[in-house]
Design a protein around this motif. Structure first.
Motif, short mmCIF file in Angstrom:
data_model
loop_
_atom_site.label_atom_id
_atom_site.label_comp_id
_atom_site.label_asym_id
_atom_site.label_seq_id
_atom_site.Cartn_x
_atom_site.Cartn_y
_atom_site.Cartn_z
N GLU A 1 33.50 44.90 43.38
CA GLU A 1 33.47 44.02 42.21
C GLU A 1 34.65 44.29 41.28
OE1 GLU A 1 29.60 44.37 40.47
OE2 GLU A 1 28.62 43.51 42.23
N ARG B 1 37.57 45.38 42.19
CA ARG B 1 38.75 44.79 42.85
C ARG B 1 38.78 43.28 42.68
NH1 ARG B 1 40.27 47.65 48.59
NH2 ARG B 1 40.89 49.65 47.71
N GLU B 2 37.63 42.65 42.80
CA GLU B 2 37.59 41.21 42.65
C GLU B 2 37.95 40.80 41.23
OE1 GLU B 2 37.52 38.93 44.80
OE2 GLU B 2 37.41 37.25 43.41
N GLN B 3 37.47 41.54 40.23
CA GLN B 3 37.81 41.23 38.84
C GLN B 3 39.31 41.39 38.62
OE1 GLN B 3 35.83 39.96 36.31
NE2 GLN B 3 37.86 39.63 35.48
N ARG C 1 41.61 41.10 40.88
CA ARG C 1 42.26 40.01 41.61
C ARG C 1 42.20 38.71 40.79
NH1 ARG C 1 39.32 40.40 45.95
NH2 ARG C 1 40.63 42.00 46.81
N GLN C 2 41.05 38.44 40.19
CA GLN C 2 40.92 37.23 39.39
C GLN C 2 41.82 37.28 38.15
OE1 GLN C 2 39.36 34.42 40.23
NE2 GLN C 2 38.98 35.45 42.18
#
Length: 118
Positions: free
Chosen positions: A75, A77-79, A81-82
């Protein structure tokens, strides 16, 4: 130590400076500069990790290959990335936001009337 951040889209006010006559080139240059900045930060962090690992006698490459991330790490990493994509597509998002605000029912009806007359 994850800090909660509200999801707020912010845009700089006022007209953007334009450096190139070719449409879209300023936006493309902005995206390239964001990517270049991210590459520099990424390279510096990787260099730091390699130096710390080497100083500690760790085989960093093997550790990375064997790494399995937990949900919290995924999560994060996804944040990240966003956040990166928001910065990368900043000008396009701003243009889309401005275009959406300019869309009214009156403008829509006027466009339909113009098309009907052609």
């Amino acid at each position: 130590m994850t800090e909660e951040r509200p999801h707020v889209i912010r845009h700089a006010k006022g007209k953007r400076p334009q450096f190139y006559d070719t449409p879209g080139l300023d936006a493309a240059m902005s995206m390239i500069m964001v990517l270049a900045n991210e590459m520099c930060v990424l390279r510096d962090r990787l260099d730091s990790a390699e130096r710390v690992a080497k100083g500690s006698g760790l085989d960093l490459a093997a550790g990375i290959e064997a790494l399995e991330l937990d949900q919290d790490a995924l999560e994060q990493r996804e944040q990240r990335r966003q956040d990166f994509l928001q910065r990368l597509f900043y000008l396009q998002l701003k243009d889309a936001d401005e275009a959406a605000k300019a869309q009214t029912e009156a403008v829509y009806n006027e466009t339909i009337a113009d098309i009907a007359q052609q």
